[in-house]
Design a protein around this motif. Structure first.
Motif, mmCIF file in Angstrom:
data_model
loop_
_atom_site.group_PDB
_atom_site.id
_atom_site.type_symbol
_atom_site.label_atom_id
_atom_site.label_comp_id
_atom_site.label_asym_id
_atom_site.label_seq_id
_atom_site.Cartn_x
_atom_site.Cartn_y
_atom_site.Cartn_z
ATOM 1 N N GLU A 48 -0.681 7.581 8.391
ATOM 2 C CA GLU A 48 -0.735 8.146 7.038
ATOM 3 C C GLU A 48 0.644 8.636 6.584
ATOM 4 N N ALA A 49 1.391 9.243 7.511
ATOM 5 C CA ALA A 49 2.744 9.712 7.179
ATOM 6 C C ALA A 49 3.645 8.531 6.832
ATOM 7 N N ARG A 51 2.681 5.585 5.642
ATOM 8 C CA ARG A 51 2.245 5.058 4.329
ATOM 9 C C ARG A 51 2.800 5.913 3.191
ATOM 10 N N ASN A 52 2.708 7.234 3.372
ATOM 11 C CA ASN A 52 3.230 8.131 2.326
ATOM 12 C C ASN A 52 4.734 7.962 2.155
ATOM 13 N N TRP A 53 5.457 7.787 3.271
ATOM 14 C CA TRP A 53 6.914 7.609 3.207
ATOM 15 C C TRP A 53 7.265 6.297 2.499
ATOM 16 N N GLN A 55 5.411 4.728 0.279
ATOM 17 C CA GLN A 55 5.105 4.910 -1.143
ATOM 18 C C GLN A 55 6.215 5.691 -1.841
ATOM 19 N N PHE A 56 6.722 6.709 -1.153
ATOM 20 C CA PHE A 56 7.826 7.481 -1.718
ATOM 21 C C PHE A 56 9.056 6.598 -1.924
ATOM 22 N N SER A 59 8.527 4.269 -4.848
ATOM 23 C CA SER A 59 8.615 4.998 -6.125
ATOM 24 C C SER A 59 10.062 5.337 -6.460
#
Length: 199
Positions: A48-49, A51-53, A55-56, A59
């Motif tokens: 999850e970390a 995936r979030n990284w 996505q960041f 973006s």
């Protein structure tokens, strides 16, 4: 007392039976989990970390690309407006040059008008030069399709110049910071006639 203790036991047992349920203080209850379950949770948190990284990063890259594109669009709009304005000025300059050519009487009442036209013409050229606009020297130069636009062909026998040379300028061309703002419209010396050259 015994009755109250028994009443509390089922709640405690239910809480222990659900290892995922948070403790009253908000911390995860990890005590009842096996080592394999703990590893699985760690992997899940790591995924999850990541995936979030990602996505960041996507973006941030999208935002940077948007900023660059917006800056390019703004610069293109400025350049288009500048070129349109300069082409309007060049049209005025063309008319001044035509007026000076027709008013070229050595003496007489047109002389003061011609002097005024020449002064205005010189001022406009100086202003254009200050912002990077300069005329293309075409007459007598070899034809260059990047700088010149051929609008007429002069027979080689009449021009007395080599083929491919510019015999005359129909409309002056201009450069803007070494880029063509408007190509020079020119008359080019053609190839010699085969019959004439064979004689």
């Amino acid at each position: 007392m015994e009755h109250e203790a028994r009443r509390e036991d089922p709640a405690r047992e239910a809480d222990q039976a659900r290892p995922d349920s948070p403790r009253p203080n908000g911390a995860d209850d990890l005590e009842g989990l096996s080592m394999e379950d703990l590893r699985a949770r760690a992997r899940q948190a790591g995924d999850e970390a990541r995936r979030n990284w990602q996505q960041f990063l996507h973006s941030a890259a999208d935002l940077e690309n948007y900023k660059k594109q917006a800056a390019r669009d703004r610069q293109d709009a400025i350049e288009r407006t500048r070129r349109q304005m300069l082409n309007l000025v060049l049209g005025v300059l063309d008319n001044l040059e035509r007026a000076m050519a027709f008013a070229g009487v050595p003496d007489g009442p047109a002389k003061s008008l011609l002097d005024g036209l020449r002064m205005t013409h010189r001022q406009i050229l100086d202003q254009l030069r200050a912002i990077g606009v300069r005329p293309i020297d075409a007459a007598g130069a070899p034809f260059d399709p990047r700088l010149h636009e051929a609008v007429a062909v002069v027979p080689a026998e009449q021009a007395h110049q080599p083929a491919g040379t510019i015999a005359g300028e129909v409309l002056r061309g201009y450069l803007l910071n070494d880029e063509v703002l408007r190509p020079a419209k020119v008359a080019v010396v053609g190839e010699p006639d085969a019959e004439q050259s064979g004689r």
